[in-house]
Design a protein around this motif. Structure first.
Motif, PDB file in Angstrom:
ATOM      1  N   HIS A   6       0.828  -1.209   0.000  1.00 39.94           N
ATOM      2  CA  HIS A   6       0.000   0.000   0.000  1.00 39.94           C
ATOM      3  C   HIS A   6       0.862   1.259   0.000  1.00 39.94           C
ATOM      4  O   HIS A   6       0.558   2.224  -0.687  1.00 39.94           O
ATOM      5  N   GLU A   7       1.932   1.250   0.781  1.00 38.37           N
ATOM      6  CA  GLU A   7       2.824   2.410   0.822  1.00 38.37           C
ATOM      7  C   GLU A   7       3.464   2.646  -0.535  1.00 38.37           C
ATOM      8  O   GLU A   7       3.561   3.786  -0.993  1.00 38.37           O
ATOM      9  N   LYS A   9       2.214   1.727  -3.415  1.00 41.56           N
ATOM     10  CA  LYS A   9       1.137   2.140  -4.318  1.00 41.56           C
ATOM     11  C   LYS A   9       0.859   3.636  -4.142  1.00 41.56           C
ATOM     12  O   LYS A   9       0.715   4.369  -5.129  1.00 41.56           O
ATOM     13  N   ASN A  10       0.807   4.086  -2.880  1.00 41.52           N
ATOM     14  CA  ASN A  10       0.569   5.506  -2.629  1.00 41.52           C
ATOM     15  C   ASN A  10       1.719   6.370  -3.136  1.00 41.52           C
ATOM     16  O   ASN A  10       1.504   7.433  -3.714  1.00 41.52           O
ATOM     17  N   ARG A  13       1.366   6.692  -6.852  1.00 40.80           N
ATOM     18  CA  ARG A  13       0.289   7.628  -7.220  1.00 40.80           C
ATOM     19  C   ARG A  13       0.712   9.078  -7.011  1.00 40.80           C
ATOM     20  O   ARG A  13       0.386   9.942  -7.809  1.00 40.80           O
ATOM     21  N   ILE A  28     -10.250   9.925  -0.109  1.00 41.47           N
ATOM     22  CA  ILE A  28      -8.816   9.669   0.034  1.00 41.47           C
ATOM     23  C   ILE A  28      -8.576   9.143   1.449  1.00 41.47           C
ATOM     24  O   ILE A  28      -9.129   9.675   2.413  1.00 41.47           O
ATOM     25  N   SER A  31      -3.494   7.521   4.919  1.00 42.97           N
ATOM     26  CA  SER A  31      -2.119   7.318   4.489  1.00 42.97           C
ATOM     27  C   SER A  31      -1.845   8.034   3.167  1.00 42.97           C
ATOM     28  O   SER A  31      -0.824   8.699   3.004  1.00 42.97           O
ATOM     29  N   ALA A  32      -2.768   7.921   2.238  1.00 45.04           N
ATOM     30  CA  ALA A  32      -2.615   8.580   0.941  1.00 45.04           C
ATOM     31  C   ALA A  32      -2.649  10.095   1.101  1.00 45.04           C
ATOM     32  O   ALA A  32      -1.851  10.814   0.492  1.00 45.04           O
ATOM     33  N   ARG A  35       0.707  11.306   2.372  1.00 48.19           N
ATOM     34  CA  ARG A  35       1.739  11.322   1.316  1.00 48.19           C
ATOM     35  C   ARG A  35       1.529  12.499   0.374  1.00 48.19           C
ATOM     36  O   ARG A  35       2.484  13.124  -0.064  1.00 48.19           O
TER      37      ARG A  35
END
Length: 91
Positions: A6-7, A9-10, A13, A28, A31-32, A35
């Motif tokens: 997930h980290e 992936k974020n 993005r 959103i 975590s996203a 970032r």
């Protein structure tokens, strides 16, 4: 292992939108969002979304009249002048 995925992936993005100072989203995660903000991108949540042209017209109006403090910061307005020029603070 899943957390690392997930980290990554974020981070991927964020790299895709790194040249955008404002990011419109309908949702959103925490975590996203963290970032995105760390990358100096300001997420704008619009729960209903909408046509990009309408959202851009709203943003252009805010730029032309009286941007909110976070947007004035992006535009380089001095700290002391950000709130002073923010007309939307009328109660």
């Amino acid at each position: 292992m899943l957390r690392g995925w997930h980290e990554n992936k974020n981070a991927f993005r964020v790299r895709l939108v790194k040249d955008c100072p404002v990011l419109y989203v309908t949702a959103i995660g925490g975590s996203a969002a963290g970032r995105v903000v760390q990358a100096r991108i300001y997420p704008m949540k619009k729960e209903q979304g909408g046509p990009a042209r309408e959202l851009l017209a709203e943003l252009q109006q805010a730029l032309a009249t009286s941007p909110p403090p976070w947007l004035a910061k992006i535009l380089g307005v001095a700290d002391g002048d950000r709130i002073k020029n923010y007309k939307a603070l009328s109660y």
